[in-house]
Design a protein around this motif. Structure first.
Motif, short mmCIF file in Angstrom:
data_model
loop_
_atom_site.label_atom_id
_atom_site.label_comp_id
_atom_site.label_asym_id
_atom_site.label_seq_id
_atom_site.Cartn_x
_atom_site.Cartn_y
_atom_site.Cartn_z
N TYR A 69 0.86 -1.18 0.00
CA TYR A 69 0.00 0.00 0.00
C TYR A 69 0.90 1.24 0.00
CZ TYR A 69 -3.51 -3.45 1.25
OH TYR A 69 -4.33 -4.55 1.24
N TRP A 70 0.35 2.37 -0.45
CA TRP A 70 1.20 3.50 -0.79
C TRP A 70 0.70 4.80 -0.14
CZ3 TRP A 70 5.38 1.97 -3.63
CH2 TRP A 70 5.28 0.72 -4.23
N TYR A 71 1.55 5.41 0.68
CA TYR A 71 1.27 6.70 1.31
C TYR A 71 2.19 7.73 0.69
CZ TYR A 71 1.18 10.36 4.94
OH TYR A 71 1.07 11.55 5.62
N SER A 72 1.61 8.83 0.17
CA SER A 72 2.43 9.88 -0.42
C SER A 72 1.60 11.14 -0.63
CB SER A 72 3.03 9.43 -1.76
OG SER A 72 2.01 9.16 -2.70
N GLY A 73 2.31 12.21 -1.04
CA GLY A 73 1.62 13.45 -1.36
C GLY A 73 1.17 13.52 -2.81
N LEU A 74 1.81 12.71 -3.66
CA LEU A 74 1.46 12.62 -5.08
C LEU A 74 1.63 11.18 -5.49
CD1 LEU A 74 0.76 14.25 -7.70
CD2 LEU A 74 3.24 14.36 -8.12
N SER A 75 0.64 10.62 -6.19
CA SER A 75 0.70 9.19 -6.48
C SER A 75 0.10 8.88 -7.84
CB SER A 75 -0.07 8.41 -5.40
OG SER A 75 -0.06 7.03 -5.66
N ASP A 76 0.73 7.90 -8.53
CA ASP A 76 0.12 7.34 -9.73
C ASP A 76 -0.24 5.87 -9.52
OD1 ASP A 76 2.55 6.04 -9.82
OD2 ASP A 76 3.26 7.02 -11.64
N ARG A 77 -0.21 5.43 -8.25
CA ARG A 77 -0.60 4.06 -7.93
C ARG A 77 -2.13 3.95 -7.95
NH1 ARG A 77 4.66 4.33 -8.69
NH2 ARG A 77 5.97 3.28 -7.16
N SER A 78 -2.62 2.73 -8.04
CA SER A 78 -4.06 2.49 -8.08
C SER A 78 -4.75 3.10 -6.85
CB SER A 78 -4.33 0.98 -8.13
OG SER A 78 -5.71 0.72 -8.07
N LYS A 79 -5.89 3.73 -7.06
CA LYS A 79 -6.56 4.46 -5.99
C LYS A 79 -6.97 3.56 -4.82
CE LYS A 79 -8.35 8.23 -8.84
NZ LYS A 79 -9.56 8.96 -9.30
N ASP A 80 -7.23 2.28 -5.07
CA ASP A 80 -7.69 1.42 -3.98
C ASP A 80 -6.55 0.99 -3.06
OD1 ASP A 80 -6.57 -0.07 -6.02
OD2 ASP A 80 -7.80 -1.84 -5.65
N ILE A 81 -5.29 1.26 -3.44
CA ILE A 81 -4.17 0.92 -2.57
C ILE A 81 -3.32 2.15 -2.25
CG2 ILE A 81 -4.03 -1.51 -3.28
CD1 ILE A 81 -1.76 -0.71 -5.18
N ALA A 82 -3.78 3.33 -2.65
CA ALA A 82 -3.01 4.57 -2.44
C ALA A 82 -3.72 5.46 -1.42
CB ALA A 82 -2.83 5.31 -3.75
N TYR A 83 -2.95 5.98 -0.48
CA TYR A 83 -3.43 6.92 0.52
C TYR A 83 -2.69 8.24 0.26
CZ TYR A 83 -4.80 8.56 5.24
OH TYR A 83 -5.34 9.24 6.31
N VAL A 84 -3.39 9.19 -0.33
CA VAL A 84 -2.75 10.43 -0.79
C VAL A 84 -3.07 11.57 0.17
CG1 VAL A 84 -2.55 12.10 -2.66
CG2 VAL A 84 -2.86 9.67 -3.18
N VAL A 85 -2.03 12.19 0.69
CA VAL A 85 -2.14 13.35 1.57
C VAL A 85 -1.37 14.49 0.91
CG1 VAL A 85 -1.67 14.27 3.87
CG2 VAL A 85 -2.24 11.84 3.60
N PRO A 86 -2.05 15.45 0.31
CA PRO A 86 -1.34 16.50 -0.43
C PRO A 86 -0.24 17.19 0.38
CG PRO A 86 -3.69 16.61 -0.87
CD PRO A 86 -3.51 15.59 0.22
N GLU A 87 -0.47 17.36 1.68
CA GLU A 87 0.53 18.04 2.51
C GLU A 87 1.83 17.24 2.64
OE1 GLU A 87 -3.54 19.45 3.74
OE2 GLU A 87 -2.58 17.52 3.29
N ALA A 88 1.81 15.98 2.25
CA ALA A 88 3.01 15.15 2.33
C ALA A 88 3.93 15.33 1.13
CB ALA A 88 2.62 13.67 2.47
N HIS A 89 3.48 16.04 0.11
CA HIS A 89 4.32 16.26 -1.07
C HIS A 89 5.32 17.37 -0.79
CE1 HIS A 89 5.06 17.60 -5.39
NE2 HIS A 89 5.49 16.35 -5.33
#
Length: 419
Positions: A37-57
């Motif tokens: 699973y993927w935590y980041s501020g910007l992601s191109d990973r599949s939405k069902d396994i990505a946790y995107v927090v804009p402030e983390a970019h």
């Protein structure tokens, strides 16, 4: 035993080294049925396994405001400390939510505990690990002490605490031997060396119907030689040496094609390269507008290709970098069986060259000897093929997924006590 693993970074998108290597790690971990699973501020990973927090970019406005007040100065304003603390607390809360949402067993911070491009995120990850005791493999690509832009700042307290932290539940991984040595000297701890890898057990993709016209789109004639510079246009890539080498070949068929854009560190370097190419009569084609992360069509209906669409059409690759953390593009050239000019940068000398690769080698300058070797490679198909096949065999032995798989299994067993 399969585990849920959380990768953490400021960005998982595009073709930067962190994004590419983390995807390879996830692919290898999947062989043992570990789910990523993927935590980041910007992601191109599949939405069902990505946790995107804009402030983390790292490019988020709040982080940019903080960074402007941390570097090239020796004293920190209390307001900056407060803003760092507030953002770190917020990000730490999102990390806890990320772990709960995906029932994580394990995390792999990717460079966020290494280079202080996002100080609050580094602090947040450190405190998250201290509070949860969750096992972690910290994958370090670029330490702050390796970059001059981080040599003067007012956050040594944060650097000592979080870049990287000293916690019993963390195992550290570096990508080259000098980093391993410096880590031991500076932190008093050991780190495992895992180089960048490619799946050398699988053949490189070949041209298909979509990419068959790429030479035509570049504007090359049938007999032209495509000399590929497969990097961004930044000074440490040493692209002026590629221009010099092509100019000294004195072969009008040779066209230098640069795949990626400038802008990360300003446009002055690109302008200098354009002027140098004009002075030396070298035909340089900037093809970055037609290279993207995925195949698609632009607003004008033109094809957008990937870098891997371009590699198979190259006749020769230039890699005259003055510094690299490892050399992902160099492994790519080997993977596509392309002969390559290499400037003997420090990591190459210590980690890669001893493996027995065969390249056209330069030591900071392009000499007549170097040019003669390039000419021989271009003019002698048998010599060229034998060189490329030799390099592929060497890379398969030292930089394959098998090497990565063995190392990750060892690390996870050491941290969890489970096979």
């Amino acid at each position: 035993m399969p585990k849920n693993i959380g990768f953490i970074s400021t960005r998982f998108a595009g073709t930067d080294g962190v994004s590419l290597e983390s995807a390879k790690w996830a692919e290898v971990l999947w062989d043992d049925r570990h789910i990523s699973y993927w935590y980041s501020g910007l992601s191109d990973r599949s939405k069902d396994i990505a946790y995107v927090v804009p402030e983390a970019h790292f490019g988020h406005p709040e982080n940019e405001w903080i960074n402007e007040r941390l570097w090239k100065r020796t004293q920190r304003d209390p307001l900056v400390s407060s803003r760092i603390r507030d953002l770190a607390d917020y990000l730490k809360g999102t990390l806890h939510d990320f772990a709960r949402r995906y029932n994580l067993d394990f995390i792999i911070p990717q460079n966020v505990l290494t280079i202080p491009m996002h100080v609050p995120l580094g602090i947040a990850v450190t405190e998250f690990l201290a509070e949860t005791g969750m096992p972690a493999i910290a994958h370090h690509h670029d330490f702050y002490w390796e970059r001059t832009r981080f040599s003067v700042g007012c956050i040594q307290d944060y650097l000592d605490a979080a870049f990287p932290p000293s916690l019993s539940n963390i195992r550290n991984v570096v990508i080259n031997r000098p980093a391993q040595e410096q880590f031991a000297l500076r932190k008093g701890e050991s780190a495992l060396l895992i180089p960048n890898v490619f799946d050398f057990d699988q053949p490189a993709p070949q041209p298909d119907e979509y990419s068959a016209d790429i030479r035509e789109q570049i504007g090359l004639e049938k007999d032209d030689l495509l000399i590929l510079q497969p990097t961004r246009i930044v000074p440490r890539k040493g692209i002026e040496h590629a221009i010099t080498a092509v100019g000294m070949l004195k072969d009008p068929r040779c066209k230098l094609v640069i795949s990626h854009a400038a802008g990360d560190e300003g446009m002055d370097y690109k302008h200098m390269l354009e002027e140098k190419a004009r002075e030396e009569g070298v035909d340089v084609r900037f093809f970055d507008e037609r290279i993207g992360e995925v195949r698609q069509f632009d607003d004008e209906g033109r094809k957008i290709y990937t870098l891997w669409d371009l590699y198979p059409h190259a006749d020769f690759v230039t890699y005259p970098s003055t510094y690299e953390g490892f050399g992902n593009a160099l492994l790519e050239a080997v993977y596509f069986r392309k002969p390559t000019l290499v400037n003997r940068y420090s990591i190459f000398i210590q980690d890669i060259e001893p493996k027995g690769f065969r390249f056209a080698l330069m030591d900071g300058i392009v000499t007549n000897r170097v040019v003669r070797e390039i000419k021989r490679i271009l003019d002698d198909p048998a010599y060229r093929e034998e060189m490329c096949e030799h390099n592929y065999r060497v890379a398969r032995r030292h930089y394959s997924y098998t090497v990565l798989r063995r190392s990750l299994r060892t690390l996870m067993t050491a941290l969890t006590g489970l096979n």
